[in-house]
Design an enzyme around this catalytic site. Structure first.
Site, short mmCIF file in Angstrom:
data_model
loop_
_atom_site.label_atom_id
_atom_site.label_comp_id
_atom_site.label_asym_id
_atom_site.label_seq_id
_atom_site.Cartn_x
_atom_site.Cartn_y
_atom_site.Cartn_z
N ASP A 1 0.52 -1.58 -0.23
CA ASP A 1 0.14 -0.27 -0.18
C ASP A 1 1.26 0.96 0.08
O ASP A 1 0.15 2.17 0.00
CB ASP A 1 -1.18 0.11 1.43
CG ASP A 1 -0.52 -0.13 2.53
OD1 ASP A 1 0.80 -0.61 2.46
OD2 ASP A 1 -0.66 -0.46 3.77
N TYR B 1 -2.38 -1.92 -4.42
CA TYR B 1 -2.83 -0.96 -3.96
C TYR B 1 -2.31 0.48 -3.23
O TYR B 1 -1.87 0.87 -2.67
CB TYR B 1 -3.89 -1.66 -2.24
CG TYR B 1 -4.59 -0.53 -1.70
CD1 TYR B 1 -6.15 -0.49 -2.22
CD2 TYR B 1 -4.75 -0.36 0.10
CE1 TYR B 1 -6.99 0.16 -1.09
CE2 TYR B 1 -5.55 0.69 0.54
CZ TYR B 1 -6.57 0.68 -0.40
OH TYR B 1 -7.21 0.82 0.38
N ARG C 1 -6.58 7.28 -3.98
CA ARG C 1 -7.46 6.01 -3.51
C ARG C 1 -8.34 6.80 -2.80
O ARG C 1 -8.48 7.29 -2.56
CB ARG C 1 -6.23 5.46 -2.94
CG ARG C 1 -6.13 3.98 -2.54
CD ARG C 1 -5.06 3.11 -2.28
NE ARG C 1 -4.53 3.67 -0.96
CZ ARG C 1 -4.16 2.86 -0.06
NH1 ARG C 1 -2.59 2.69 -0.54
NH2 ARG C 1 -3.66 3.62 1.53
N ASP C 2 -8.66 5.21 -2.89
CA ASP C 2 -10.63 5.48 -1.92
C ASP C 2 -11.28 7.07 -2.17
O ASP C 2 -10.97 7.72 -1.21
CB ASP C 2 -9.89 4.85 -0.06
CG ASP C 2 -10.85 5.11 0.45
OD1 ASP C 2 -11.91 4.36 0.22
OD2 ASP C 2 -10.04 5.10 2.36
N SER D 1 -8.81 5.26 4.26
CA SER D 1 -7.51 4.86 3.16
C SER D 1 -6.90 5.34 1.70
O SER D 1 -6.74 4.98 1.58
CB SER D 1 -7.97 3.04 2.84
OG SER D 1 -8.26 1.89 3.60
N ASP E 1 -11.72 -1.83 -3.88
CA ASP E 1 -12.35 -0.74 -4.33
C ASP E 1 -12.39 0.47 -5.57
O ASP E 1 -13.26 0.97 -5.58
CB ASP E 1 -12.74 0.40 -3.07
CG ASP E 1 -12.51 -0.10 -1.43
OD1 ASP E 1 -13.43 -1.72 -1.80
OD2 ASP E 1 -12.64 -0.04 -0.07
N ASN F 1 -13.90 -7.67 3.77
CA ASN F 1 -15.70 -7.10 4.34
C ASN F 1 -15.81 -8.32 5.23
O ASN F 1 -15.66 -9.38 5.73
CB ASN F 1 -15.97 -6.91 2.72
CG ASN F 1 -17.39 -6.01 3.21
OD1 ASN F 1 -18.09 -6.54 3.88
ND2 ASN F 1 -17.29 -4.55 2.97
N TRP G 1 -18.29 -1.48 7.53
CA TRP G 1 -16.74 -1.65 7.02
C TRP G 1 -16.29 -1.26 8.17
O TRP G 1 -15.11 -2.30 7.73
CB TRP G 1 -16.39 -1.13 5.96
CG TRP G 1 -16.64 0.28 5.87
CD1 TRP G 1 -17.13 0.82 5.13
CD2 TRP G 1 -15.52 1.04 6.30
NE1 TRP G 1 -17.04 2.28 4.42
CE2 TRP G 1 -15.82 2.27 5.49
CE3 TRP G 1 -14.29 0.49 6.68
CZ2 TRP G 1 -15.34 3.82 5.53
CZ3 TRP G 1 -13.30 1.85 6.96
CH2 TRP G 1 -13.60 3.28 6.14
N LYS H 1 -7.52 -9.61 3.88
CA LYS H 1 -7.06 -8.17 4.98
C LYS H 1 -6.42 -9.38 5.91
O LYS H 1 -6.77 -10.36 6.41
CB LYS H 1 -8.44 -8.07 5.57
CG LYS H 1 -8.49 -7.23 6.39
CD LYS H 1 -8.08 -6.07 6.11
CE LYS H 1 -7.57 -5.15 8.23
NZ LYS H 1 -7.90 -3.34 8.21
N ASP I 1 -9.32 -1.02 10.27
CA ASP I 1 -9.95 -0.07 8.89
C ASP I 1 -9.38 0.88 8.88
O ASP I 1 -10.01 1.58 7.77
CB ASP I 1 -11.51 -0.58 9.44
CG ASP I 1 -11.16 -2.54 8.92
OD1 ASP I 1 -10.93 -3.46 8.47
OD2 ASP I 1 -12.18 -3.18 9.56
#
Ligand SMILES: *[C@@H]1O[C@H](CO)[C@@H](O)[C@H](O)[C@H]1NC(C)=O
Ligand SMILES: *[C@@H]1O[C@H](CO)[C@@H](O)[C@H](O)[C@H]1NC(C)=O
Ligand SMILES: *[C@@H]1O[C@H](CO)[C@@H](O)[C@H](O)[C@H]1NC(C)=O
Length: 450
Positions: A142, A175, A180-181, A187, A227, A311, A371, A399, A405
């Site tokens: 990430d 990722y 992003r997100d 995130s 996502d 999730n 979430w 995950k 999260d």
């Protein structure tokens, strides 16, 4: 992650018909290319390297800040990343890439788990907690700074493979998209579209490819950009997502093509039943994923889709959770069984992997879209290729259970109010950092038990 999107289906309706011209993001030239060399209106055939030209949206108007045409065509990439150009350098094995391979255990996660277990005073619970170190999870790349870890893991996997004779499979999550997100906050990533993000992303992918090239004996499976594409299906009403659309598509296309060139088996993230499984969303989702697959020249290394990443949905719910009311696809099996034939008829014979890492307990949420560090969650069905569903290659833990999260600290720049809802465990640390209380709950609530 996974800011929930409701029934709204804001479609970017891109034509899904057969093309006399190459579609937007399709290939339009390069050594060995025999297909169309002209592009659908609104896009321009742009040479990326000797082996690959692509229909990039926009007219011949370099200099606009948002159009990817200028950023892509002005770069020098990717001359050295792929010896075979758009053609995979290795031939994919037929069938399920997980079969016959042992998933590599991330030493980082194992160390987190061992430290956590050592802090648990109840001996029975501590033993159960320690056993989690033997469950394979994915490594989230990430940040670009984490890419060298991949080289370390591949070298380690190679030597384990040589000493044990068990073929190793390293599982990664790609990722790091710019912006992003785009529909949530917890995130947010390190790259921004406004600040050279697309170029930075290409460099990030090139670095991953360079690592993988050094270890051709180790198999790599990747989940591509949780996502991101799902946000393009349902959240184009969010300004940040609308702004990011063309960049996301260009970047994901690049990732799919380059990772295919070094033989990585890839599953694009496809949200989950409660997001893209709604009747209004599922066909637009199938259309978009098929377009992305075709933008990667329908490479067989683009194996399919990953669902339920990070999730909490069941693979097969004993009965529908009341919060799923109105959606016939109330669990991941229903979602996959509905989506797979739509993809196949559009030309994408997709297979699936499903995250069950935190899906052991059900009926925990107030709303399906929640979430963040859901209270009462437990580790779920352990990773296996014995899935009972011919569309599903493997149940996986994408995950790493025990990593947060998102933070519940409302003063944090990455605060997302979802992490303060009544069904979210609090206080919670920043996304990705260890959350001891939460881990202990996952252990004690594991189903099947640890
Ligand atoms: C374990 O406990 C020690 C001492 O209380 C603490 O410093 C450390 O952060 C804890 N580690 C974890 C993973 O919770
Ligand atoms: C494992 O064996 C392969 C094939 O002989 C070799 O290419 C590779 O370098 C070996 N890996 C390690 C870490 O020594
Ligand atoms: C919450 O975040 C702010 C801003 O980053 C920080 O100063 C503060 O210490 C945090 N509070 C807690 C309880 O972690």
């Amino acid at each position: 992650m996974s800011k929930f999107a409701t029934l709204c289906a804001l479609l970017t309706v891109l034509p899904a018909v057969s093309y006399a011209q190459s579609p937007v993001w399709g290939q339009c030239g390069g050594i060995g290319w025999t297909g169309a060399t002209t592009c659908a209106s609104g896009s321009v055939c742009t040479e990326l390297n000797d082996y690959y030209s692509q229909c990039i949206p926009g007219s011949s108007a370099p200099g606009t800040t948002s159009a990817p045409s200028s950023t892509v065509s002005s770069t020098t990439r990717p001359t050295s990343t792929s010896s075979g150009g758009s053609a995979p350098s290795t031939t994919p094995a037929a069938g399920n890439p997980f079969v016959g391979y042992t998933p590599y255990l991330s030493p980082y996660y194992a160390a987190e788990v061992q430290a956590a277990a050592a802090n648990i005073t109840d001996a029975t619970l501590a033993d159960k907690a320690a056993s989690v170190a033997n469950i394979p999870t994915f490594t989230w790349l990430d940040q670009v700074a984490k890419v060298p870890d991949l080289g370390t893991y591949l070298a380690d996997a190679s030597s384990i493979q040589n000493s044990t004779g068990q073929k190793q499979l390293v599982q990664i999550v790609v990722y790091d998209l710019p912006d992003r997100d785009c529909a949530a906050k917890a995130s947010n990533g390190e790259f921004s579209i406004a600040d050279n993000g697309e170029q930075n992303y290409y460099d990030y992918i090139d670095q991953i490819v360079a690592q993988i090239k050094q270890y051709p004996d180790v198999r790599v499976v990747a989940v591509i950009e949780p996502d991101s594409l799902a946000n393009l299906v349902t959240n184009l009403n969010v300004q940040k997502c609308a702004n990011a659309e063309s960049t996301y598509k260009a970047c994901v296309t690049y990732a799919l093509q380059q990772l295919s060139s070094v033989g990585v088996y890839q599953y694009m993230d496809a949200g989950h039943a409660g997001w893209l499984g709604w009747p209004a969303n599922i066909q637009p989702a199938a259309t978009l994923f098929t377009q992305m697959y075709q933008s990667a020249n329908s490479s067989p290394f683009v194996r399919g889709l990953a669902t339920n990443v990070a999730n909490y949905n069941a693979l097969t719910a004993a009965s529908p959770d009341p919060i799923t009311q109105g959606n016939p696809n109330y669990d991941e099996s229903h979602y996959i069984n509905a989506l797979a034939p739509m993809l196949a008829s559009a030309g994408f014979p997709a297979q699936f992997i499903v995250d069950q890492g935190r899906a052991g307990q059900q009926n925990l949420r107030q709303q399906w879209g929640d979430w963040c560090n859901i209270k009462g969650a437990g580790f779920g069905t352990r990773p296996t290729t014995d899935t009972g569903n011919s569309y599903i290659d493997a149940i996986v833990f994408v995950k790493p259970g025990g990593e947060s999260d998102g933070t519940s600290n409302s003063s944090s720049p990455r605060y997302d109010s979802t992490c303060s809802l009544s069904d979210a465990t609090q206080p919670a640390p920043e996304a990705g950092t260890w959350f001891q209380t939460y881990f202990e709950t996952l252990v004690s609530q594991a189903n099947p038990p640890l």
